[in-house]
Structure formats: C-alpha cells, structure tokens
Design an enzyme around this catalytic site. Sequence first.
Site, PDB file in Angstrom:
ATOM      1  N   CYS A  51       9.507   2.678   8.550  1.00 28.66           N
ATOM      2  CA  CYS A  51       9.170   2.989   7.148  1.00 28.66           C
ATOM      3  C   CYS A  51      10.280   2.449   6.246  1.00 28.66           C
ATOM      4  O   CYS A  51      11.451   2.721   6.466  1.00 28.66           O
ATOM      5  CB  CYS A  51       9.041   4.499   6.969  1.00 28.66           C
ATOM      6  SG  CYS A  51       8.923   5.003   5.241  1.00 28.66           S
ATOM      7  N   CYS A  54      12.245   5.597   4.560  1.00 29.11           N
ATOM      8  CA  CYS A  54      12.973   6.642   5.271  1.00 29.11           C
ATOM      9  C   CYS A  54      14.485   6.380   5.218  1.00 29.11           C
ATOM     10  O   CYS A  54      14.925   5.231   5.147  1.00 29.11           O
ATOM     11  CB  CYS A  54      12.491   6.725   6.716  1.00 29.11           C
ATOM     12  SG  CYS A  54      11.013   7.752   6.925  1.00 29.11           S
ATOM     13  N   ASN A  76      12.831  -1.866  -7.030  1.00 34.33           N
ATOM     14  CA  ASN A  76      11.710  -2.303  -6.197  1.00 34.33           C
ATOM     15  C   ASN A  76      11.996  -3.685  -5.605  1.00 34.33           C
ATOM     16  O   ASN A  76      12.426  -4.596  -6.307  1.00 34.33           O
ATOM     17  CB  ASN A  76      10.447  -2.349  -7.067  1.00 34.33           C
ATOM     18  CG  ASN A  76       9.185  -2.398  -6.244  1.00 34.33           C
ATOM     19  OD1 ASN A  76       9.119  -3.069  -5.222  1.00 34.33           O
ATOM     20  ND2 ASN A  76       8.170  -1.688  -6.693  1.00 34.33           N
ATOM     21  N   HIS A 114       9.327  12.092   5.656  1.00 35.38           N
ATOM     22  CA  HIS A 114       8.226  11.131   5.623  1.00 35.38           C
ATOM     23  C   HIS A 114       6.863  11.820   5.601  1.00 35.38           C
ATOM     24  O   HIS A 114       5.888  11.258   5.096  1.00 35.38           O
ATOM     25  CB  HIS A 114       8.332  10.241   6.880  1.00 35.38           C
ATOM     26  CG  HIS A 114       7.321   9.155   6.951  1.00 35.38           C
ATOM     27  ND1 HIS A 114       7.543   7.908   6.403  1.00 35.38           N
ATOM     28  CD2 HIS A 114       6.075   9.126   7.497  1.00 35.38           C
ATOM     29  CE1 HIS A 114       6.470   7.148   6.626  1.00 35.38           C
ATOM     30  NE2 HIS A 114       5.574   7.861   7.279  1.00 35.38           N
ATOM     31  N   ASN A 154       1.111   6.514  -7.334  1.00 35.32           N
ATOM     32  CA  ASN A 154      -0.176   6.208  -6.727  1.00 35.32           C
ATOM     33  C   ASN A 154      -0.163   6.878  -5.367  1.00 35.32           C
ATOM     34  O   ASN A 154       0.735   6.640  -4.574  1.00 35.32           O
ATOM     35  CB  ASN A 154      -0.351   4.702  -6.525  1.00 35.32           C
ATOM     36  CG  ASN A 154      -0.334   3.934  -7.834  1.00 35.32           C
ATOM     37  OD1 ASN A 154      -0.711   4.458  -8.875  1.00 35.32           O
ATOM     38  ND2 ASN A 154       0.109   2.686  -7.784  1.00 35.32           N
ATOM     39  N   GLY A 160      -4.671   2.245  -2.962  1.00 38.21           N
ATOM     40  CA  GLY A 160      -3.910   1.079  -2.526  1.00 38.21           C
ATOM     41  C   GLY A 160      -2.556   1.365  -1.907  1.00 38.21           C
ATOM     42  O   GLY A 160      -1.744   0.451  -1.739  1.00 38.21           O
ATOM     43  N   SER A 162      -0.424   2.330   1.268  1.00 31.76           N
ATOM     44  CA  SER A 162      -0.545   2.444   2.712  1.00 31.76           C
ATOM     45  C   SER A 162       0.586   3.278   3.317  1.00 31.76           C
ATOM     46  O   SER A 162       0.437   3.857   4.384  1.00 31.76           O
ATOM     47  CB  SER A 162      -0.572   1.055   3.350  1.00 31.76           C
ATOM     48  OG  SER A 162       0.535   0.311   2.891  1.00 31.76           O
ATOM     49  N   HIS A 165       4.912   7.919   2.910  1.00 29.40           N
ATOM     50  CA  HIS A 165       6.192   8.527   2.508  1.00 29.40           C
ATOM     51  C   HIS A 165       6.112   8.867   1.013  1.00 29.40           C
ATOM     52  O   HIS A 165       5.821   7.995   0.194  1.00 29.40           O
ATOM     53  CB  HIS A 165       7.347   7.550   2.773  1.00 29.40           C
ATOM     54  CG  HIS A 165       8.681   8.229   2.719  1.00 29.40           C
ATOM     55  ND1 HIS A 165       9.547   8.268   3.790  1.00 29.40           N
ATOM     56  CD2 HIS A 165       9.284   8.926   1.732  1.00 29.40           C
ATOM     57  CE1 HIS A 165      10.634   8.948   3.456  1.00 29.40           C
ATOM     58  NE2 HIS A 165      10.493   9.359   2.215  1.00 29.40           N
ATOM     59  N   HIS A 167       6.447   9.038  -2.589  1.00 29.55           N
ATOM     60  CA  HIS A 167       7.224   8.230  -3.526  1.00 29.55           C
ATOM     61  C   HIS A 167       6.392   7.870  -4.747  1.00 29.55           C
ATOM     62  O   HIS A 167       5.168   7.910  -4.708  1.00 29.55           O
ATOM     63  CB  HIS A 167       7.709   6.940  -2.853  1.00 29.55           C
ATOM     64  CG  HIS A 167       6.607   5.953  -2.586  1.00 29.55           C
ATOM     65  ND1 HIS A 167       5.724   6.096  -1.543  1.00 29.55           N
ATOM     66  CD2 HIS A 167       6.236   4.821  -3.243  1.00 29.55           C
ATOM     67  CE1 HIS A 167       4.865   5.092  -1.545  1.00 29.55           C
ATOM     68  NE2 HIS A 167       5.140   4.299  -2.577  1.00 29.55           N
ATOM     69  N   GLN A 169       6.735   5.349  -8.690  1.00 32.65           N
ATOM     70  CA  GLN A 169       7.305   4.107  -9.210  1.00 32.65           C
ATOM     71  C   GLN A 169       7.640   4.240 -10.692  1.00 32.65           C
ATOM     72  O   GLN A 169       7.135   5.110 -11.382  1.00 32.65           O
ATOM     73  CB  GLN A 169       6.310   2.959  -9.031  1.00 32.65           C
ATOM     74  CG  GLN A 169       5.986   2.654  -7.585  1.00 32.65           C
ATOM     75  CD  GLN A 169       5.075   1.446  -7.481  1.00 32.65           C
ATOM     76  OE1 GLN A 169       5.452   0.339  -7.847  1.00 32.65           O
ATOM     77  NE2 GLN A 169       3.871   1.672  -7.001  1.00 32.65           N
ATOM     78  N   LYS A 311     -15.231   7.589  -7.390  1.00 36.40           N
ATOM     79  CA  LYS A 311     -15.785   7.343  -8.718  1.00 36.40           C
ATOM     80  C   LYS A 311     -15.726   5.830  -8.912  1.00 36.40           C
ATOM     81  O   LYS A 311     -14.641   5.248  -9.034  1.00 36.40           O
ATOM     82  CB  LYS A 311     -14.941   8.050  -9.781  1.00 36.40           C
ATOM     83  CG  LYS A 311     -15.105   7.529 -11.197  1.00 36.40           C
ATOM     84  CD  LYS A 311     -16.466   7.795 -11.755  1.00 36.40           C
ATOM     85  CE  LYS A 311     -16.638   7.188 -13.162  1.00 36.40           C
ATOM     86  NZ  LYS A 311     -18.040   7.205 -13.608  1.00 36.40           N
TER      87      LYS A 311
HETATM   88 ZN   LIG Z   1       9.308   7.250   5.538  1.00 31.34          ZN
END
Ligand SMILES: [Zn+2]
Length: 350
Positions: A51, A54, A76, A114, A154, A160, A162, A165, A167, A169, A311
């Site tokens: 990950c 992590c 990022n 995680h 998100n 979107g 995957s 963990h 988090h 933005q 939706k």
């Molecule tokens: Zn993680």
Amino acid sequence: MNNSGVTMWEQRWHPLREEWVIVAAHRHDRPWHGERAAATATRAPAYVEDCYFCPGNRRVGGACNPHYRSVFVFDNDHPCVGPDAPQSLAAPPGIYRNSPATGIARVVCYTPLHNVTLAELEAGEITALLRAWREQYVELGDRPEVRHVLIFENKGEVVGVSNPHPHGQIYATNFVFKTIETEVIASRRYYADHGRVLFQDIIGSELADGRRVLAENASAIVFLPYFARYAYECYVAPRETHPSLATMSDGELADLSAALKWLLVRYDNLWRMSFPYVLTLHQAPTDGGDYGGFHFHIECHPPLRKPDLLKYLAGPEVGGGNFLSDTLPEVKAAELRGLPAVHYRAGVDG
Ligand SMILES: [Zn+2]
Ligand SMILES: [Zn+2]
C-alpha cells in the site's frame, strides 16, 4: 400525494446552486428489502506491504512514508495541478484560452491503519483530521497564487478509488472551483437582497420542518436537504457562520467531528457495507475577497441509490445540467435516522 401527505412529484429549488431539482419519487421509491452485504467476518490487515499509504512504505514517486501515528499529509505523487506544470504555453487559436495548471495537490492519510474507514475513527481522531484540514486550508490559502483550496474524499471503487486506506485529497488551485463560485454568488446575492446569510436560512428552514434534520449538537447540525440531488446526500455544518474552518473554535471542531461521525456511521450501517461517497468541504475562496456571507459546510454525495444501483448521470444531469431524483428526501432522511448508532463492524477483530 401519498398517505403521509408528502408530495412525491414536484420540482424543488436548490438555493445554493440556483437550479431546479426534479423530484419524481412516485415512480419507484421503495425501501430496499433485498440482499444486504454481510459484515465482513475478518478485517483486512491493519498494515499492507504494497500500500502506498501505509506507514514506512515506499510510494510510486520513490519517497518513503514516515512511521506516522495520526494524520499524515504529503504532496501527491501524481498531481493534477502542480508547481511543475508547464508555464510557457502556446496560445490556442480562435476564442479559446489556456492557463498553466499550477497549484498544489496533496494526499491526506487519516490514520496509519489500513483497514478502517473514516466512520470508524474515534471522534477525537476525526477532530485531529479537521485540525489538519484547517492547517492545510490556512497554509495553502495563504499562498498568493492559490485562489481556492478544495478538500475532499473520494471513497469506494464506484467513485474510482481502488486503495481502501482511508485518505482524502487537497487541490489548491489558481482558480475557484465552479460549485464554490456558484454558491459564493448565490450567497452574496441573497445577503444583498435579504440582509441574511443564505445558509443560515437553509438551516432555519430545515429546523422549522424537522423531517430532514438527522442530528444536532451544541454547535453542529446534520441534515438531508430539501433540495437533495442524490438519494442520501447530506450536509454537515456548524450552526454559526464561518466562511471556513479557519475561524472555528476547538469546541466547534469537536462538535463538527461528532456530527460527521454520526452521519458516516449511519452511512456504513445502511447496507452494512463500506458506503461509497464523495465528501467535499465547501469553504470560501482564499483570493482575498469578502466572503462574510459564505457559510462553510461539508457535503456528502453518495452515488448509490441501492446497494447495487448507482445514480446514473444521464440526459437531465449530463445533457441538461439539472438533476432528476427518484427518491424523496423526507423518506431517505427517516431511513438514515432509524439506523443503529454503533458501527456494524465494531467488535470485528482486525
Ligand atoms: Zn495502507
Ligand atoms: Zn455547498
């Protein structure tokens, strides 16, 4: 009208976006009685070797995460706006125009664990996150080139994401995002016309009606607005008007985190699954303008109407720009209010 005296087929005015929402819940607004996802018997591990988020792991950009214990913020590795965006751009032909995509994109890891969601963090941990968001808003917003700081999460594969963990933005941009601009203009016009803060009158209207108010504490409120565009769209806000997190007291932050947790636990409990959503902080722009009438709030937009039904944004939304809602906000609010207060995974070992 149905037997509860609620009109299920009408248009509702969205005062923050200044647009109509068509509520057509007479067609197939039925509570979900189908399959519910079973609570996962065992959790994913708290630490996952590959990950990117992590503690101690190497990220795609090559940097190594520290062994963080609380909230961890970093730039990022795949920024959509960044300080390195090309500066000298060829002017496009005709009426078109362009601009360097400069800005700062950051990732905020909520916890080193995680295998939890924001809903499962303690209220105190969510308060720590709100403090981190406040610091980021102030720090990034202070930069002269940053006109707005958009903080969002998100959550879920259907939007979107995957990597589970927990988090979010941050996009600190040289322009103000459209929805914020729309709300700023609406709030400003409302203040000029009525001498009152638009969002205060929204809160007042929700309290006067009562059917869509989900939770309240001393300084924060959770409601599913009259004009919701998504079935389970909810707002979490301080009662007092603050243009952003920056002016909120620690007590208000604690109340706001309790209110947010109230909502996120109900979301996960609704279908006993990790509930996908787009959560966005609507804070005032940081371009030095006067935003006294802008009332900071958190908006949650879950994309699901049922556990297996998205939706879909189609003709009315994508083609026309207005939302068609198949569900009645009063009914959805009652559904959320009736859910247990304890997260369905509480006590599941990890
Ligand atoms: Zn993680
Ligand atoms: Zn908003």
